[in-house]
Write an enzyme that holds these catalytic residues in place. Structure first.
Site, PDB file in Angstrom:
ATOM      1  N   ARG A 182       0.852  -1.190   0.000  1.00 19.77           N
ATOM      2  CA  ARG A 182       0.000   0.000   0.000  1.00 19.77           C
ATOM      3  C   ARG A 182       0.882   1.232   0.000  1.00 19.77           C
ATOM      4  NH1 ARG A 182      -2.737  -0.944   5.479  1.00 19.77           N
ATOM      5  NH2 ARG A 182      -0.697  -1.930   5.676  1.00 19.77           N
ATOM      6  N   GLU A 183       0.486   2.238  -0.765  1.00 19.33           N
ATOM      7  CA  GLU A 183       1.250   3.486  -0.759  1.00 19.33           C
ATOM      8  C   GLU A 183       1.215   4.066   0.655  1.00 19.33           C
ATOM      9  OE1 GLU A 183       0.401   6.363  -3.775  1.00 19.33           O
ATOM     10  OE2 GLU A 183       0.071   4.807  -5.262  1.00 19.33           O
ATOM     11  N   CYS A 229      -4.401   1.703  -7.969  1.00 17.50           N
ATOM     12  CA  CYS A 229      -4.719   0.278  -8.131  1.00 17.50           C
ATOM     13  C   CYS A 229      -6.209  -0.044  -8.217  1.00 17.50           C
ATOM     14  CB  CYS A 229      -4.113  -0.521  -6.985  1.00 17.50           C
ATOM     15  SG  CYS A 229      -2.333  -0.492  -7.004  1.00 17.50           S
TER      16      CYS A 229
HETATM   17  C1  UDX Z   1      -4.073  -0.865  -2.680  1.00 19.99           C
HETATM   18  C2  UDX Z   1      -4.017  -2.233  -1.992  1.00 19.99           C
HETATM   19  O1  UDX Z   1      -4.376  -2.085  -0.608  1.00 19.99           O
HETATM   20  C3  UDX Z   1      -2.635  -2.842  -2.128  1.00 19.99           C
HETATM   21  O2  UDX Z   1      -2.635  -4.150  -1.563  1.00 19.99           O
HETATM   22  C4  UDX Z   1      -2.276  -2.914  -3.619  1.00 19.99           C
HETATM   23  O3  UDX Z   1      -0.981  -3.413  -3.786  1.00 19.99           O
HETATM   24  C5  UDX Z   1      -2.372  -1.536  -4.269  1.00 19.99           C
HETATM   25  O4  UDX Z   1      -3.686  -0.999  -4.034  1.00 19.99           O
HETATM   26  P1  UDX Z   1      -3.277   1.632  -2.115  1.00 19.99           P
HETATM   27  O5  UDX Z   1      -3.908   2.015  -3.414  1.00 19.99           O
HETATM   28  O6  UDX Z   1      -1.913   2.133  -1.811  1.00 19.99           O
HETATM   29  O7  UDX Z   1      -3.196   0.021  -1.992  1.00 19.99           O
HETATM   30  O8  UDX Z   1      -4.206   2.165  -0.948  1.00 19.99           O
HETATM   31  P2  UDX Z   1      -5.251   1.568   0.098  1.00 19.99           P
HETATM   32  O9  UDX Z   1      -4.766   1.870   1.451  1.00 19.99           O
HETATM   33  O10 UDX Z   1      -5.620   0.185  -0.190  1.00 19.99           O
HETATM   34  O11 UDX Z   1      -6.504   2.524  -0.186  1.00 19.99           O
HETATM   35  C6  UDX Z   1      -7.124   2.580  -1.468  1.00 19.99           C
HETATM   36  C7  UDX Z   1      -8.322   3.504  -1.429  1.00 19.99           C
HETATM   37  O12 UDX Z   1      -9.340   2.972  -0.609  1.00 19.99           O
HETATM   38  C8  UDX Z   1      -8.024   4.894  -0.867  1.00 19.99           C
HETATM   39  O13 UDX Z   1      -8.732   5.855  -1.617  1.00 19.99           O
HETATM   40  C9  UDX Z   1      -8.529   4.826   0.557  1.00 19.99           C
HETATM   41  O14 UDX Z   1      -8.883   6.070   1.084  1.00 19.99           O
HETATM   42  C10 UDX Z   1      -9.741   3.918   0.377  1.00 19.99           C
HETATM   43  N1  UDX Z   1     -10.150   3.203   1.594  1.00 19.99           N
HETATM   44  C11 UDX Z   1      -9.353   2.240   2.130  1.00 19.99           C
HETATM   45  C12 UDX Z   1     -11.367   3.497   2.179  1.00 19.99           C
HETATM   46  O15 UDX Z   1     -12.102   4.377   1.717  1.00 19.99           O
HETATM   47  N2  UDX Z   1     -11.762   2.793   3.268  1.00 19.99           N
HETATM   48  C13 UDX Z   1     -10.997   1.809   3.825  1.00 19.99           C
HETATM   49  O16 UDX Z   1     -11.440   1.205   4.809  1.00 19.99           O
HETATM   50  C14 UDX Z   1      -9.760   1.537   3.230  1.00 19.99           C
END
Ligand code: UDX
Length: 432
Positions: free
Chosen positions: A154-155, A263
Site C-alpha cells: 500500500r502506498e 490500483c
Molecule cells: C491498494 C491495496 O491495498 C494494495 O494491496 C495494492 O498493492 C495496491 O492498491 P493503495 O492504493 O496504496 O493500496 O491504498 P489503500 O490503502 O488500499 O486505499 C485505497 C483507497 O481505498 C483509498 O482511496 C482509501 O482512502 C480507500 N479506503 C481504504 C477506504 O475508503 N476505506 C478503507 O477502509 C480503506
C-alpha cells in the site's frame, strides 16, 4: 542473491530497496535517465515514508545500484523482476500490457544463462503465458522460467507491507523455482509471513481478485453509510459490529469518499474486461465500479446541501487532496472531481495538503494552495476534511477559524461525533 528490478516505479523501487536491505545485490533499472540520475544522486522520485533512508543505506553498501542499462542488469542477475506499469488502456478499460511485452522482448535478448523471470506488475490472468511465448521465440525454454509474484504494497505503508506481508504468493508449476523464491523471501517468512504457492494463472488471479474484493468492501460500507445517514445510525458502530465477525473482518470497512489511487480503480476495470473476454460476467465488480463513480457526485451534492445550495462566493477550505495520507499521489482522488466542480459553481477554494501544491489545480481560477493549515482555515465558511493526514486529527477549529458560522464536513470521520456536537460546531461527517 543477484536480482534486477525492471521499472523503478512504486513497486520496483520499494521492493528493490527492501530486497537489498535483506542482503541481496539489486540492480534497479529504468529507461528514464532523469529518474536514474535522481536516484544516483540520492533523491527519491516518489513520496514514501522511510524509503529514502533504506535506499541511502543500501546504495552506500553497494548492494543497490541504479542504471538504465537493462542488458547489463539482466546478464548480472539470477532473478529478473518485471515491475513496469500496466495503466488503463486508452482504447478500452483493459490493462495496457505494451510495457510488459516490450520488457519481455528486451529480456529475451539478454539471457545467456538460466533466469527466473518474476512478474510483479499487476497483470491479467494468462499474461505470464504470453510473456513465456514472447521469450521462447528467441530463447530455449530450458533457459528461463516465468513466475508470477504479485505485490500487495500500500502506498504510504509500503516499507512495512514489504517487511511484514500477510502472505507471499508465488505462481509457478516448477517446484524447484518455487523453493528458490521461497528462500529469497525466507527472512520475511521467518518473521511470520505465510508463503503460498499456486499455479501462475492462480497467482495472477489472486492479485486482481484481492484488489477487487477490497474495493467491494469499501463500496459496500460506503453504501451502508448512505443508508445510515437516512436512519440516524452511526456507520462506525456498524463497521465495528460487522468486523467482530471473523468471517467479515474489521479492515477496509471505513466509509469515506470514493476509493482512489493507482490500483483499485484500474484493477477493478481491468478484471471485468478480462473476464468479459473469457465470457464471464463479473456483475458484482461492475456494480462496485458504478457505485464508486456515483459516490463522487453524491458527496458533492451533500456539500451543496450543507451550504444550503449557495455555493457561489462561499469560502471552502479543503484539507488534504491526495487519495490517501502519506503519499503525494493524486491518481483517481475524489478531490480531482470535487475541486473543479465546486470551482465551477463559483466557490472560492483554498486547499492545504502536507505533500504540497498540486499541478492539477494550478490552472483553476479561484483555487489557491496554502502551505499553512491555520492560514488556510482562517476565513473559511466550510472546511472539508478530504484526506486523513495525522495533522488533521486534532485541529482546534474554534481557535483557527474566525467565522462564527463555520461548517465542517469531515469525509473521513476523524472526529468524535459526541465531542463535536457538544462543542456547538456545525459538524457533518459520513454515515453518522
Ligand atoms: C491498494 C491495496 O491495498 C494494495 O494491496 C495494492 O498493492 C495496491 O492498491 P493503495 O492504493 O496504496 O493500496 O491504498 P489503500 O490503502 O488500499 O486505499 C485505497 C483507497 O481505498 C483509498 O482511496 C482509501 O482512502 C480507500 N479506503 C481504504 C477506504 O475508503 N476505506 C478503507 O477502509 C480503506
Amino acid at each position: 542473491m543477484k536480482i534486477c528490478m525492471i521499472g523503478t516505479g512504486y513497486v520496483g523501487l520499494v521492493s528493490g530497496a527492501c530486497f537489498a536491505d535483506l542482503g541481496n545485490t539489486v540492480y534497479c533499472v529504468d529507461k528514464d535517465q532523469e529518474k536514474i540520475d535522481m536516484l544516483n544522486s540520492g533523491e527519491i522520485p516518489i513520496y514514501e515514508p522511510g524509503l529514502k533512508e533504506i535506499v541511502k543505506k543500501n546504495y552506500f553498501s553497494n548492494r543497490l545500484k541504479f542504471t538504465n542499462d537493462l542488458a547489463k542488469a539482466v546478464r548480472f542477475s539470477d532473478i529478473v523482476f518485471i515491475c513496469v506499469g500496466t495503466p488503463t488502456s486508452k482504447k478500452n478499460k483493459s490493462a495496457d500490457l505494451s510495457f510488459i511485452f516490450d520488457v519481455a522482448k528486451k529480456i529475451s535478448k539478454n539471457i545467456s544463462r538460466f533466469k527466473i523471470i518474476v512478474v510483479k506488475s499487476t497483470v491479467p490472468v494468462t499474461t505470464g503465458d504470453k510473456i513465456e511465448k514472447i521469450i521462447s521465440k528467441i530463447k530455449n525454454k530450458k533457459l528461463f522460467e516465468v513466475v508470477s509474484n504479485p505485490e500487495f504494497l500500500r502506498e504510504g505503508e509500503a516499507i512495512r507491507d514489504f517487511r511484514y506481508p500477510d502472505r507471499i504468493v508465488i505462481g509457478s508449476s516448477n517446484n524447484k523455482i518455487t523453493r528458490k523464491l521461497e528462500s529469497l523471501y525466507e527472512p520475511l517468512i521467518k518473521k511470520g509471513s505465510i508463503f503460498f504457492s499456486t499455479s501462475r494463472r492462480g497467482a495472477e488471479m489472486i492479485k486482481y481478485a484481492s484488489n477487487a474484493f477490497l474495493a467491494t468492501k469499501i463500496s459496500y460500507i460506503n453504501e451502508i453509510a448512505n443508508f445510515c445517514e437516512k436512519t440516524d445510525v452511526n456507520v462506525e458502530d456498524v463497521s465495528l459490529g460487522m468486523g467482530l465477525d471473523k468471517r467479515i473482518g474489521s479492515r477496509f470497512l471505513r466509509a469515506g469518499p470514493a476509493y482512489g489511487g493507482s490500483c483499485f480503480p484500474k484493477d477493478t476495470k481491468a478484471i471485468t474486461v478480462t473476464a468479459d473476454l473469457f465470457k464471464t460476467n463479473l456483475s458484482i465488480i461492475k456494480s462496485v465500479i458504478n457505485s464508486n463513480s456515483n459516490r463522487r457526485m453524491l458527496l458533492i451534492k451533500r456539500i451543496g446541501k450543507i451550504l444550503s445550495n449557495r455555493i457561489k462566493n462561499r469560502k471552502i477550505t479543503i484539507l488534504g487532496v491526495t487519495f490517501k495520507p502519506n503519499t503525494d499521489d493524486m491518481r483517481e482522488s475524489t478531490s480531482l472531481i470535487m475541486l473543479p466542480y465546486l470551482n465551477n459553481m463559483g466557490a472560492k477554494i483554498t486547499y492545504y495538503d502536507p505533500s504540497g501544491e498540486k499541478n492539477e489545480f494550478k490552472k483553476l481560477k479561484n483555487v489557491l494552495f496554502s502551505s499553512d493549515l491555520s492560514e488556510a482555515c482562517l476565513k473559511a465558511d466550510l472546511i472539508i476534511i478530504h484526506t486523513e493526514w495525522d495533522e488533521f486529527k486534532s485541529i482546534d477549529f474554534k481557535k483557527i477559524c474566525k467565522n462564527k458560522n463555520l461548517k465542517i464536513y469531515d469525509m473521513r470521520n476523524l472526529y468524535s461525533l459526541k465531542k463535536m456536537r457538544s462543542s456547538g460546531l456545525s459538524y457533518y461527517s459520513i454515515g453518522r
